[in-house]
Enzyme design. Structure first.
Site, PDB file in Angstrom:
ATOM      1  CE  LYS A 294      24.872  30.066  38.471  1.00  0.00           C
ATOM      2  NZ  LYS A 294      24.628  28.612  38.411  1.00  0.00           N
ATOM      3  NE  ARG A 368      21.713  23.283  29.575  1.00  0.00           N
ATOM      4  CZ  ARG A 368      21.347  22.407  30.511  1.00  0.00           C
ATOM      5  NH1 ARG A 368      20.311  21.600  30.299  1.00  0.00           N
ATOM      6  NH2 ARG A 368      21.992  22.329  31.654  1.00  0.00           N
TER       7      ARG A 368
END
Length: 519
Positions: A294, A368
């Protein structure tokens, strides 16, 4: 004389009232350690006089109408959420805060999808209690304002601030109900709000303090103290390997912190064999993004990427304290997502617990991956319902912001139950699509059965939900994407700036209503 927060003209008016002290001066005169918060409604018609609540009216009579007199000259009528503080009215309560509750007739607003009256109470009581806290008064009695549960939630949520690691902290204020009525509703509100505050604490704590192991230990401590009807299993890496949770392990392997699979059981049903409700929460205790790292700006907020685990575990702790007559299982895969020589690489293929292979094209879509294995495991409990919560996608924040939690579900019955609960709590939910259109985007994959980011950038929250659906066969499943409600800036007036702990109270309310329907 009264010490009033008034303009000069109003102070002159007060002197003309010739108001006298209502008790004799001296060392024993007043207990300066207690405050009082009272409510007043807005005018229904322009010619009306604003009405006090029952508690406010009783106090006004106790001080011979002086509260009404000084309120009338202290400024315009109080609007919803606004406050005014008065001193020296009564020896039992040297500091009295009057708060605006809005219109007495406020109810469910179908446009806003919440109960406006309850939200007004939460906001007003929170503002009043903070006034008492700013005066460094350690105790406050709170007017039930016609809804003791909402008043308790406003007080407990509004007073909370994470300052565990600071040397100088705010005064801790103890809030209790003013008067003896509605104690049951008040205590229920305290439990609901305390559950959300537990989630806020878990989410706010820095990642070097809140490791996967520490998270599991704190939840265990809270659950064990809540009820004897509980079991906690802190599963180590070896157990995760035995369960063939390759998707979860692929994320965890990049960090030096060992992964933990937290499994908690609340056995409230008199029938021990009754199938449970299963809650699953994403537990990334710090998310750097991994190899797909990020940007540095605001990366510190990713200490709260375990918000799903925090909210579902806190809701179960609250259910245990409420002694709800249902069985609940909570599952939280806990790990960090870090870059290293051992970390997932873009293009890697991993295998989930149900045998499906996953092409990992972006290591920052890791939530996920850990949820896939946890959802597969959830089915082994023969559950009545499966609900998972996760700070899953930035796309959810873009779609709904902090206005509501996005809900993706294959069950209209389950959607309605969550929606009804959210109207009651004011912590709203909004239904999102689970179209086959999005499923096609994640199963069209070059190297594996499914791709962890799908073919296109568009509708990222929807494709993430479609990915999770590939690991669910249960007909009553809901995925709550809580990324948009992770933090509070100034959107929710009864929450201070910081991690929000949402939608913990909506999950508790869902469990509370489910237990009543099952009784």
């Amino acid at each position: 004389m009264f010490l009033l927060p008034l303009p000069a003209a109003a102070r002159v008016a007060v002197r003309h009232l010739s108001v006298k002290r209502l008790w004799a001066p001296g060392p024993a005169a007043a207990d300066m350690t207690k405050g009082l918060v009272l409510g007043i409604y807005s005018k229904e018609k322009e010619e009306d006089e604003p009405q006090f609540t029952s508690a406010g009216e009783n106090f006004n009579k106790l001080v011979s109408g002086k509260l009404r007199e000084i309120l009338n000259i202290s400024g315009p009528p109080l609007k919803a959420g606004k406050t005014r503080t008065f001193y020296g009215l009564h020896e039992d309560f040297p500091s009295v805060v009057v708060v605006g509750l809005g219109k007495k007739t406020a109810g469910i607003d179908e446009q806003e999808n919440w109960h406006e009256g309850k939200e007004n109470i939460r906001a007003a009581v929170a503002a009043g209690c903070r006034q008492i806290q700013d005066l460094e008064i350690p105790s406050v009695e709170v007017d039930p304002c016609g809804d003791a549960q909402a008043a308790a939630e406003g007080a407990v949520l509004g007073l909370y601030e994470y300052d565990d690691l600071k040397q100088k902290r705010k005064v801790v204020v103890s809030a209790k109900l003013h008067g003896s009525e509605d104690q049951e509703a008040w205590q229920r509100g305290v439990l609901f709000a305390s559950g959300q505050n537990l989630a806020r604490r878990l989410m706010e704590t820095p990642a070097n303090e809140m490791t996967p192991t520490k998270f599991a230990e704190i939840v265990e401590e809270n659950l064990k103290s809540a009820s004897i009807k509980t079991d906690v299993f802190i599963r180590p890496k070896s157990w995760i390997e035995e369960q063939e949770m390759g998707s979860f392990l692929s994320v965890a392997k990049g960090s030096e912190e060992p992964p933990v699979f937290l499994e908690i059981h609340y056995k409230g049903s008199p029938n021990a064999s009754e199938p449970p409700l299963v809650f699953v929460g994403k537990g990334i205790t710090f998310d750097s993004g991994g190899i797909s790292i990020k940007a540095a700006a605001n990366m510190d907020l990713m200490r709260a990427d375990m918000g799903g685990a925090a909210t579902i575990c806190s809701a179960i702790v609250s259910a245990a304290k409420l002694d709800l007559p249902i069985n609940i299982v909570g599952l939280a895969p806990l790990c960090e997502n870090m870059p290293s020589g051992k970390a997932n690489k873009p293009g890697d293929v991993v295998r989930a617990r149900n045998g499906k292979t996953i092409q990992v094209d972006n290591t920052d879509a890791e939530g996920r991956l850990i949820l896939a294995d946890a959802l597969c495991y959830a089915h082994t409990f023969n559950p009545k319902v499966i609900i998972n919560a996760a700070t899953l996608t930035g796309a959810m924040d873009i779609a709904l912001g902090s206005g509501a939690t996005g809900v993706f579900t294959n069950s209209s019955w389950l959607w309605n139950k969550l929606f009804e609960a959210s109207i009651e709590t004011g912590d709203r939910v909004w239904r999102m699509p689970l179209f086959e259109h999005y499923t096609r985007q994640v199963i069209d994959c070059q190297l594996a059965d499914v791709n962890n980011i799908g073919k296109y950038r568009s509708a990222g929250a929807c494709t993430a939900a479609a990915f999770l659906k590939e690991f669910v066969t249960h007909p009553k499943w809901a995925h709550l994407d809580i990324a948009g409600v992770m933090t509070n800036k100034d959107e929710v007036p009864y929450l201070r700036k910081g991690m929000a702990g949402r939608p913990t109270r909506t999950l508790i309310e869902f469990l509370f209503r489910f237990s009543q329907d099952s009784a």
